[in-house]
Design a protein around this motif. Sequence first.
Motif, mmCIF file in Angstrom:
data_model
loop_
_atom_site.group_PDB
_atom_site.id
_atom_site.type_symbol
_atom_site.label_atom_id
_atom_site.label_comp_id
_atom_site.label_asym_id
_atom_site.label_seq_id
_atom_site.Cartn_x
_atom_site.Cartn_y
_atom_site.Cartn_z
ATOM 1 N N ALA A 1 0.827 -1.204 0.000
ATOM 2 C CA ALA A 1 0.000 0.000 0.000
ATOM 3 C C ALA A 1 0.860 1.252 0.000
ATOM 4 N N ALA A 2 2.118 1.110 0.387
ATOM 5 C CA ALA A 2 3.084 2.206 0.407
ATOM 6 C C ALA A 2 4.399 1.669 -0.144
ATOM 7 N N ASP B 1 1.088 3.082 13.591
ATOM 8 C CA ASP B 1 1.316 3.686 12.276
ATOM 9 C C ASP B 1 0.431 3.063 11.197
ATOM 10 N N ALA B 2 0.412 3.697 10.039
ATOM 11 C CA ALA B 2 -0.426 3.248 8.929
ATOM 12 C C ALA B 2 0.051 1.892 8.408
ATOM 13 N N PRO B 3 -0.886 1.041 7.953
ATOM 14 C CA PRO B 3 -0.478 -0.277 7.444
ATOM 15 C C PRO B 3 0.339 -0.163 6.165
ATOM 16 N N THR C 1 7.762 -4.791 8.276
ATOM 17 C CA THR C 1 6.783 -5.865 8.195
ATOM 18 C C THR C 1 7.360 -7.119 8.818
ATOM 19 N N PHE C 2 6.493 -8.008 9.310
ATOM 20 C CA PHE C 2 6.942 -9.317 9.812
ATOM 21 C C PHE C 2 7.166 -10.307 8.669
#
Length: 437
Positions: A375-376, A402-404, A429-430
């Motif tokens: 998404a980013a 924070d934003a996903p 991210t995991f």
Amino acid sequence: MTASPGLLIAAPASGVGKTTVMLGLLRAFRDAGVAVQPFKSGPDYIDPAFHHAASGRPSFNLDSWAMPGALLDTLAGCGDDAALVVAEGSMGLFDGVACAGATGTGASADIAARMGWPVVLVLDVSGQAQSAAATASGFARFDPAVRLAGVILNRVASPRHERLARAAFDQVGIPVFGALPRSPELRLPERHLGLVQAAEHADLDRRIALHAVLLARHVDLAALRAAAAAIPRAPAAAPRLPPPAQRIALAHDAAFSFVYPHVLDGWRAAGAQIAPFSPLADEPPAADADLVWLPGGYPELHAGALAAATRFRTALHAHVAAGGAVHGECGGYMALGAALIDRDGVSHRMAGLLGLVTSHAQRRLHLGYRRALLAAPIGALAPDTELAGHEFRYATIVAQPDAPLARVQDAEGADLPDAGSHRARVTGTFFHLIAAT
């Protein structure tokens, strides 16, 4: 294209000793003057380092769920200059996920069938004798595309025990390449679901040498090599994941070591420059880096040292203030957060570039293949880039304000809540990256 003959070392389940067999075979063949190329089926950062130590050659992962066929074939070509290929399976031979990915379900059997490598099944015969032949017979018939070359019996209690088991295998016509006695001193220490990292063993070479002596004494190496085979591969241009930046500062030490060699090789092939540095040594990333990449690893084991690494932390903040990008995978993601709580409940200050707080005092296993739709951006990787990888962690999320970062799904297409996060050009991210889809 002619491929080097190979074998896949597999088992009915985890925990039967196939890594012991794998390491012993690699070193025994190497000691005999055979150039042997190792591979590992499935997502695994730890076993390939042991393979490298045993064989003297880098080991590469082959993953049928995450990797397109051309990438699998290109990586398998790393063994074309070897006299013999030996690949280690994961879990049970046919164990994979319910929904197929790029070229299969992630099962080791997918790799054996695609490459034409006969399977050598390692069987733990403690607590049984003739019944082991019935197990092997089922594996031999389960999938016609997978050929069982024979078996190695492990944890044999006595000569009588071996005779009983061998007689049953003679009856069903399955070759027994060897029988290994019980040797508890050869077991390697484990952490979570895998071995303690190779670099943490001061006496690793001695341990591997013991494995090799055991295998050379009790296994017919010549018969194994004669059983190896492969399917010729057509040359193919492997799709490579584009690098997330031109100049990448890569964290690399005992806390951050989980990055796949084929990913780095692909970035280098695309012209990226990779400069390693050590956060544990309080080193700053390269001053000219476009992006700082913190891979996964074990930051929870070094949380105090990371909290005290002020030079590293200051340099990260300066990099972001100057417009640079930062990304963390799993352990690297945790290190970019506000705090990491260790297994004793002690909170340690982390980089503070994200609001993430994670805890190892509240442990829960998160494990499986993942697809991520960004998404980013992650550096130069644009939004809507789709990635394939996996997740393996015990840490739980205490805070993630924070934003996903992405839409993350499991192997069956179910959306997962732990989507990573981003703040400005800092992302985490995991999810462990394997390939682009």
